[in-house]
Design a protein around this motif. Structure first.
Motif, PDB file in Angstrom:
ATOM      1  N   TRP A   1      23.856  50.203  78.510  1.00  0.00           N
ATOM      2  CA  TRP A   1      24.581  50.713  77.344  1.00  0.00           C
ATOM      3  C   TRP A   1      25.752  51.549  77.814  1.00  0.00           C
TER       4      TRP A   1
ATOM      5  N   GLN B   1      24.869  40.465  79.302  1.00  0.00           N
ATOM      6  CA  GLN B   1      24.002  41.618  79.046  1.00  0.00           C
ATOM      7  C   GLN B   1      24.129  42.688  80.127  1.00  0.00           C
TER       8      GLN B   1
ATOM      9  N   SER C   1      18.273  47.209  79.507  1.00  0.00           N
ATOM     10  CA  SER C   1      19.592  46.869  78.999  1.00  0.00           C
ATOM     11  C   SER C   1      20.581  47.930  79.455  1.00  0.00           C
TER      12      SER C   1
ATOM     13  N   VAL D   1      15.680  57.143  72.777  1.00  0.00           N
ATOM     14  CA  VAL D   1      16.702  56.467  71.975  1.00  0.00           C
ATOM     15  C   VAL D   1      16.109  55.732  70.790  1.00  0.00           C
TER      16      VAL D   1
ATOM     17  N   GLU E   1      13.312  48.349  77.835  1.00  0.00           N
ATOM     18  CA  GLU E   1      13.015  47.494  76.689  1.00  0.00           C
ATOM     19  C   GLU E   1      11.577  46.975  76.759  1.00  0.00           C
TER      20      GLU E   1
ATOM     21  N   ARG F   1      29.402  45.907  80.704  1.00  0.00           N
ATOM     22  CA  ARG F   1      29.906  46.719  79.606  1.00  0.00           C
ATOM     23  C   ARG F   1      31.329  47.179  79.947  1.00  0.00           C
TER      24      ARG F   1
ATOM     25  N   ARG G   1      24.194  54.076  80.540  1.00  0.00           N
ATOM     26  CA  ARG G   1      22.760  54.306  80.464  1.00  0.00           C
ATOM     27  C   ARG G   1      22.007  52.995  80.671  1.00  0.00           C
TER      28      ARG G   1
ATOM     29  N   ALA H   1      16.327  56.208  77.640  1.00  0.00           N
ATOM     30  CA  ALA H   1      17.490  55.813  78.432  1.00  0.00           C
ATOM     31  C   ALA H   1      17.716  56.839  79.530  1.00  0.00           C
TER      32      ALA H   1
ATOM     33  N   ASP I   1      32.136  53.483  73.649  1.00  0.00           N
ATOM     34  CA  ASP I   1      33.443  52.818  73.614  1.00  0.00           C
ATOM     35  C   ASP I   1      34.479  53.591  74.420  1.00  0.00           C
TER      36      ASP I   1
ATOM     37  N   VAL J   1      18.490  51.385  79.498  1.00  0.00           N
ATOM     38  CA  VAL J   1      17.467  51.564  78.469  1.00  0.00           C
ATOM     39  C   VAL J   1      16.290  50.656  78.798  1.00  0.00           C
TER      40      VAL J   1
END
Length: 484
Positions: free
Chosen positions: A47, A214, A45, A145, A72, A217, A68, A177, A50, A70
């Motif tokens: 990441w 997904q 994923s 994480v 899964e 970002r 990053r 991550a 904000d 990550v």
């Protein structure tokens, strides 16, 4: 008289591709129906925070944007090999459902996945949106994480490579991550406020099971001009030397794991400004299943006695052997301890007879270049990766120099003695011979593969010589900076 070494790589851990290879990255087609696919849930994923504040300098911003990847539901692992210098790098994702082959061209070099990420940087209230494309090394400084994730990550830190590397591993431990970007390549943007949209390229997103949402970002970015210079990279500490010189009988090494020293083709070849010296860089690497571990213990003001240590499959020391000496090298580009007889550099004529020998005859062993991390028992995270941490200083009573399995030790052309004197040599074809373990002092599993030759052609008049260097396979050396 020297014998020419084989041009075949003979990889000890050659990758067997069990699935069809997709088209090259540009315009890649969908995978065949029988191609193993990603699991129903994404393998990774993306990441992002904000908001990120970056420090700018002369209209450049050094930042990894906090992005990053990550892992899964299991570790995320990529194995890459170059079968020969005439072939492109082949990369396989070790997916839970079976090996998945990435498109040829996904990695031009072993420095990471090409075109992995796109960035749209939109200045707030002014200017036009800028677009950047970045490759991704998935071996960044990882962090856990999830509290239930494994306590340690086995994967390398950084995509270290040499122009003539032949294998690499990238990985993210499950529940960990790793940064997608590094701070080494700045964004060419001035101070100000921005909105950044980051996207994993559709080719990779589809392969690893991410939807467009997904794989995308968005964050806000503030660039200030408070920093006078870009940040510096962290360096890892050296292995610790033994506390004292070994005692007891030597040996106890016959049946255990062994290093295997090999040479890469000389590279970075040119003639010095005065027209009389041929400069080059050279790498000797360890293709065996055990590290080369050499300890030096001081016996005089500028001399140490050197011992090589041997280990079993569990890493326990089983024995040792005296293998020569170390000397203090006071030249400005060295100023550290050298192990003698690690390598020899010779310039051979067309008849394979030595015409000139380099004055470089002693070396500080360090893991400067990742060459093939897919060999059996390769060490993915060696500690001594720079010369400052492994070669000691004048006051050292003992030092430990290590060349880990899968890693190479590079001496670049600016080092004192790293050249051939061309005065008196006729023009014509020559070969730069890089020979590992020339006096057979070090114990290794195979001493028949220590020599590598690189063809060159000398031209011009004495004092203004020029060199022509034929390319090796499809390897392009331009732009390779190395680490040694």
């Amino acid at each position: 008289m020297f014998l020419r070494s084989s041009r075949a790589l003979g990889l000890t851990a050659a990758l067997v591709l069990t699935v069809p290879v997709l088209a090259a990255v540009p315009g890649a087609t969908a995978a065949p129906e029988d191609q193993p696919r990603a699991a129903e849930t994404p393998a990774i994923s993306l990441w992002a925070p904000d908001h990120v504040t970056a420090y700018g300098y002369r209209n450049r911003a050094w930042t990894d944007l906090g992005l990053r990847v990550v892992a899964e539901d299991g570790p995320f692992e990529l194995w890459s090999n170059r079968p020969s210098y005439d072939q492109e790098i082949q990369t396989v994702w070790k997916a839970p459902g079976g090996d998945v082959t990435l498109p040829l061209g996904a990695m031009d070099t072993f420095s990471g996945l090409d075109g992995f990420l796109s960035l749209e940087v939109d200045p707030t209230g002014r200017g036009k949106t800028l677009t950047f494309t970045r490759k991704a090394c998935l071996n960044g400084y990882s962090e856990r994480v999830e509290p239930s994730a494994p306590a340690r990550s086995p994967y390398p830190t950084g995509c270290w490579y040499n122009a003539y590397s032949v294998g690499s591993v990238q990985g993210v431990q499950e529940g960990w991550a790793t940064p997608v970007l590094t701070t080494e390549r700045p964004l060419r943007i001035p101070a100000g406020e921005y909105t950044v949209t980051a996207r994993i390229a559709p080719l990779y997103a589809d392969l690893f099971g991410l939807t467009e949402e997904q794989a995308t970002r968005t964050l806000s970015l503030t660039v200030t001009d408070d920093s006078p210079e870009p940040p510096h990279e962290h360096r890892s500490p050296a292995y610790r030397p033994a506390a004292h010189a070994p005692t007891g009988p030597q040996g106890a090494r016959a049946d255990g794991p062994m290093p295997d020293l090999r040479s890469l083709p000389a590279w970075g070849i040119n003639v010095a400004e005065n027209g009389n010296f041929l400069r080059f860089s050279a790498t000797v690497w360890n293709a065996g299943n055990s590290p080369v571990v050499v300890d030096g213990f001081r016996t005089a003001d500028e001399e140490m006695t050197a011992y090589q240590y041997f280990f079993d499959a569990d890493g326990n020391q089983t024995g040792y052997e005296e293998v020569g000496s170390m000397e203090w090298d006071a030249k400005p580009s060295h100023s550290h301890w050298h192990f003698e007889d690690f390598a020899r550099y010779s310039l051979l004529n067309a008849d394979m007879v030595e015409a000139v020998r380099s004055r470089k005859e002693a070396f500080c062993l360090a893991n400067t270049d990742s060459v093939d991390l897919t060999v059996a028992d390769a060490e993915w995270k060696p500690e001594n990766t720079d010369l400052l941490t492994s070669c000691g200083d004048y006051s050292s009573l003992s030092i430990r120099e290590v060349l880990a399995a899968g890693w190479g030790d590079t001496y670049t052309q600016y080092r004192a003695g790293q050249s051939f004197d061309l005065r008196g040599l006729p023009n014509g074809t020559y070969y730069i011979a890089v020979l590992a373990n020339p006096e057979n002092r070090l114990v290794e599993s195979d001493k028949t593969n220590n020599l590598e030759l690189r063809e060159i052609r000398l031209k011009g008049k004495e004092g203004a010589r020029k060199v022509v260097v034929p390319q090796v396979g499809i390897i392009e050396e331009e732009g390779y900076g190395g680490t040694g």
